[in-house]
Design an enzyme around this catalytic site. Structure first.
Site, PDB file in Angstrom:
ATOM      1  N   GLU A 149       0.793  -1.240   0.000  1.00  0.00           N
ATOM      2  CA  GLU A 149       0.000   0.000   0.000  1.00  0.00           C
ATOM      3  C   GLU A 149       0.821   1.284   0.000  1.00  0.00           C
ATOM      4  OE1 GLU A 149      -2.768  -0.370   3.253  1.00  0.00           O
ATOM      5  OE2 GLU A 149      -3.598  -2.230   2.469  1.00  0.00           O
ATOM      6  N   ASN A 191       2.059  -5.143  -3.207  1.00  0.00           N
ATOM      7  CA  ASN A 191       0.643  -5.425  -2.931  1.00  0.00           C
ATOM      8  C   ASN A 191      -0.108  -4.118  -2.650  1.00  0.00           C
ATOM      9  OD1 ASN A 191      -1.361  -7.555  -2.342  1.00  0.00           O
ATOM     10  ND2 ASN A 191      -1.310  -6.773  -0.236  1.00  0.00           N
ATOM     11  N   HIS A 228     -10.635  -5.606  -2.478  1.00  0.00           N
ATOM     12  CA  HIS A 228     -11.705  -5.413  -1.487  1.00  0.00           C
ATOM     13  C   HIS A 228     -12.819  -4.612  -2.171  1.00  0.00           C
ATOM     14  CE1 HIS A 228      -9.304  -6.922   1.794  1.00  0.00           C
ATOM     15  NE2 HIS A 228      -8.319  -6.102   1.498  1.00  0.00           N
ATOM     16  N   GLU A 257      -6.467 -10.429  -1.457  1.00  0.00           N
ATOM     17  CA  GLU A 257      -7.291 -10.206  -0.256  1.00  0.00           C
ATOM     18  C   GLU A 257      -8.757 -10.092  -0.640  1.00  0.00           C
ATOM     19  OE1 GLU A 257      -5.789  -6.889   2.021  1.00  0.00           O
ATOM     20  OE2 GLU A 257      -3.702  -7.467   1.704  1.00  0.00           O
ATOM     21  N   ASP A 259     -12.500  -9.862  -1.108  1.00  0.00           N
ATOM     22  CA  ASP A 259     -13.809  -9.937  -0.461  1.00  0.00           C
ATOM     23  C   ASP A 259     -14.736  -8.956  -1.172  1.00  0.00           C
ATOM     24  OD1 ASP A 259     -12.902  -7.520   0.689  1.00  0.00           O
ATOM     25  OD2 ASP A 259     -12.699  -8.366   2.695  1.00  0.00           O
TER      26      ASP A 259
HETATM   27  O1  G2I Z   1      -7.888  -3.552   6.100  1.00  0.00           O
HETATM   28  C1  G2I Z   1      -8.058  -4.721   5.341  1.00  0.00           C
HETATM   29  C2  G2I Z   1      -6.754  -5.219   4.782  1.00  0.00           C
HETATM   30  C3  G2I Z   1      -6.212  -4.211   3.774  1.00  0.00           C
HETATM   31  N1  G2I Z   1      -4.987  -4.668   3.178  1.00  0.00           N
HETATM   32  C4  G2I Z   1      -3.941  -5.048   4.098  1.00  0.00           C
HETATM   33  C5  G2I Z   1      -4.443  -6.029   5.145  1.00  0.00           C
HETATM   34  O2  G2I Z   1      -3.433  -6.307   6.072  1.00  0.00           O
HETATM   35  C6  G2I Z   1      -5.675  -5.498   5.827  1.00  0.00           C
HETATM   36  O3  G2I Z   1      -6.086  -6.474   6.798  1.00  0.00           O
HETATM   37  C7  G2I Z   1      -6.659  -5.966   7.968  1.00  0.00           C
HETATM   38  C8  G2I Z   1      -7.052  -7.122   8.852  1.00  0.00           C
HETATM   39  O4  G2I Z   1      -8.022  -7.889   8.188  1.00  0.00           O
HETATM   40  C9  G2I Z   1      -7.638  -6.599  10.144  1.00  0.00           C
HETATM   41  O5  G2I Z   1      -7.855  -7.678  11.050  1.00  0.00           O
HETATM   42  O6  G2I Z   1      -5.717  -5.166   8.621  1.00  0.00           O
HETATM   43  C10 G2I Z   1      -6.279  -4.536   9.764  1.00  0.00           C
HETATM   44  C11 G2I Z   1      -5.265  -3.588  10.348  1.00  0.00           C
HETATM   45  O7  G2I Z   1      -4.788  -2.705   9.431  1.00  0.00           O
HETATM   46  C12 G2I Z   1      -6.689  -5.591  10.775  1.00  0.00           C
HETATM   47  O8  G2I Z   1      -7.345  -4.963  11.856  1.00  0.00           O
HETATM   48  C13 G2I Z   1      -6.799  -5.184  13.094  1.00  0.00           C
HETATM   49  C14 G2I Z   1      -7.362  -4.136  14.032  1.00  0.00           C
HETATM   50  O9  G2I Z   1      -6.942  -2.858  13.585  1.00  0.00           O
HETATM   51  C15 G2I Z   1      -6.864  -4.383  15.408  1.00  0.00           C
HETATM   52  O10 G2I Z   1      -7.471  -3.470  16.279  1.00  0.00           O
HETATM   53  C16 G2I Z   1      -7.157  -5.802  15.833  1.00  0.00           C
HETATM   54  O11 G2I Z   1      -6.582  -6.068  17.086  1.00  0.00           O
HETATM   55  O12 G2I Z   1      -7.140  -6.476  13.537  1.00  0.00           O
HETATM   56  C17 G2I Z   1      -6.597  -6.772  14.789  1.00  0.00           C
HETATM   57  C18 G2I Z   1      -6.894  -8.246  15.109  1.00  0.00           C
HETATM   58  O13 G2I Z   1      -8.262  -8.503  15.047  1.00  0.00           O
END
Ligand code: G2I
Length: 441
Positions: A149, A191, A228, A257, A259
């Site tokens: 990103e 990515n 996404h 990724e 969805d």
């Molecule tokens: O935002 C969607 C994705 C966009 N591209 C990069 C990916 O790495 C990203 O994934 C998401 C995860 O799916 C989330 O799960 O990235 C987020 C963070 O940037 C993730 O969120 C985090 C929350 O911010 C935290 O508060 C939480 O503790 O998930 C953590 C685990 O549930």
């Protein structure tokens, strides 16, 4: 836009081989065309038997959803923590699955100590992180998202401002070089999200960076398209063009990724379109969905995944499985390719002396049909045979008089409107290009 030139005397340049049969899982279905089908996995769900049951059954590639990010793997500077990441990597490898590494360098999800750094100290800390983490997992990772990103949204087409970007524009290539040195066997990917629509400035910006990296020998092997989607950011109709143009730079492309928010047949159709776009690009090597059940998703309220909260297969699952099962591999024969970032991709074969050449060019695409155009050179007295593959049907033609030796074969002759004619193919889920051949009449 892509063009394909077939020499005379029946030389079809596309080779389509049918898939070997109906498979009953996403991974097995994807493997029929040499691709993988993966998912994001969260370490804290590996004790959920429904979750693990679906994971083990359906997927052959795994991405750690959060556990390999910089804040997780280097919570204090110089102190690395791999417990949760290892849980995911070991579970996957014990089940014979491969792993995508996500992500070595990113402006987001940085540990607190890094967020406050700048300049040379930050550059060195980032490179050390890349080196340490990629070395720790050396030999175990299929592909790394080396940089995630790094481009700005909107119309600039330029880099996103971040503490990493402020260390100098070469931070991305420095990260790729460090990753290559640390794990020479892993594919190295850039990515990003919102890079799906070919006409968007961000897509073009990433394209120019990859083109530049390839021209200067910066080690990059693949580009990940996060994908996404929701109603505000729908699957673009030119997705196939985007993937193909990147692939033509000499990199693999992967949907990393996926969805799509929504439900029912609308969602199923959009999933189908994304999978078809990947299947139509030889170098699109696999698809990863960003979670297993809707309730596992980072945006659960949008129900964007293939399984419902109880682990039942949704309509979107069935449409994805069916498209994967209908795949045929489209393998262009050793063409020479050149790509212009704004113009057509050209794939050529030598012209047949004294004969004629039929050049196929992609036209507009819709969910259910696409247009193609053929330009003939070498003669004004041509007979062009256009062959489509099942379940495709040609449903309209222009600038030609056509006859139909069989349902899949059209023989086109001049009708006084020059040497370019066109047709519409109702594709029924098969996006393979028609094969064209030319003879002097
Ligand atoms: O935002 C969607 C994705 C966009 N591209 C990069 C990916 O790495 C990203 O994934 C998401 C995860 O799916 C989330 O799960 O990235 C987020 C963070 O940037 C993730 O969120 C985090 C929350 O911010 C935290 O508060 C939480 O503790 O998930 C953590 C685990 O549930």
């Amino acid at each position: 836009m892509s063009t394909l030139v077939a020499a005379a005397a029946g030389a079809a340049v596309l080779v389509a081989s049918p898939a070997s049969g109906a498979a009953s899982t996403l991974a097995a279905a994807a493997q029929q065309s040499g691709r993988y089908f993966g998912t994001a996995v969260a370490a804290n769900k590996l004790s959920d038997s429904t979750y693990v049951g679906i994971l083990n059954r359906e997927f052959d590639m795994v991405t750690a959803e959060n556990e390999m990010k910089m804040d997780a793997t280097e919570p204090s500077q110089g102190q690395f923590s791999y417990g949760n990441a290892d849980r995911i990597v070991n579970q996957a490898r014990n089940q014979g699955k491969r792993v995508r590494g996500h992500a070595l360098a990113w402006h987001s999800q940085q540990p607190g100590w890094m967020q406050n750094m700048s300049g040379t100290a930050l550059r060195n800390a980032m490179l050390n992180h890349v080196t340490q983490v990629a070395s720790y997992y050396r030999g175990k990772i299929y592909a790394w998202d080396v940089v995630n990103e790094a481009f700005a949204d909107g119309s600039s087409g330029g880099r996103r401002d971040s503490n990493l970007q402020r260390t100098g524009n070469d931070w991305i290539e420095a990260a790729f070089r460090a990753a290559r040195a640390a794990d020479p066997g892993a594919k190295l990917c850039y990515n990003d999200y919102n890079t799906d629509n070919w006409s968007h400035a961000k897509t073009q910006g990433v394209y120019r960076m990859v083109q530049d990296f390839k021209s200067r020998g910066v080690p990059i092997d693949c580009v990940g398209f996060q994908a996404h989607f929701n109603s505000g950011n729908p699957v673009p109709s030119n997705y196939h063009t985007t993937l193909q143009n990147f692939a033509n730079l000499g990199v693999d492309v992967q949907i990393t990724e996926l969805d799509i928010e929504g439900s029912g047949s609308t969602q199923a159709q959009q999933y189908q379109g994304v999978v078809q776009a990947c299947l139509s690009v030889t170098r699109c090597t696999g698809i990863t969905v960003w979670g297993i059940r809707d309730t596992d998703s980072w945006r659960a309220s949008g129900t964007p995944l293939l399984f419902d909260g109880s682990g039942n297969k949704k309509a979107a699952y069935t449409s994805v499985l069916n498209v994967l099962n209908n795949a045929s591999s489209t393998v262009p024969t050793t063409p020479t390719s050149t790509t212009d970032p704004t113009g057509p991709t050209t794939t050529t074969t030598p012209q047949n002396p004294g004969g004629c050449t039929a050049t196929y060019r992609e036209g507009q695409k819709w969910n259910d049909r696409f247009n193609g155009e053929v330009t003939v050179s070498g003669t004004n007295n041509w007979v062009v045979t256009v062959t489509v593959s099942s379940p495709q049907r040609i449903i309209a033609t222009w600038n030609t008089t056509a006859t139909w030796p069989s349902a899949n074969v059209m023989v086109a002759r001049p009708n006084g409107n020059g040497n370019t004619f066109g047709f519409t193919v109702q594709h029924g889920g098969n996006w393979n290009w028609p094969s064209v051949s030319c003879q002097v009449g």
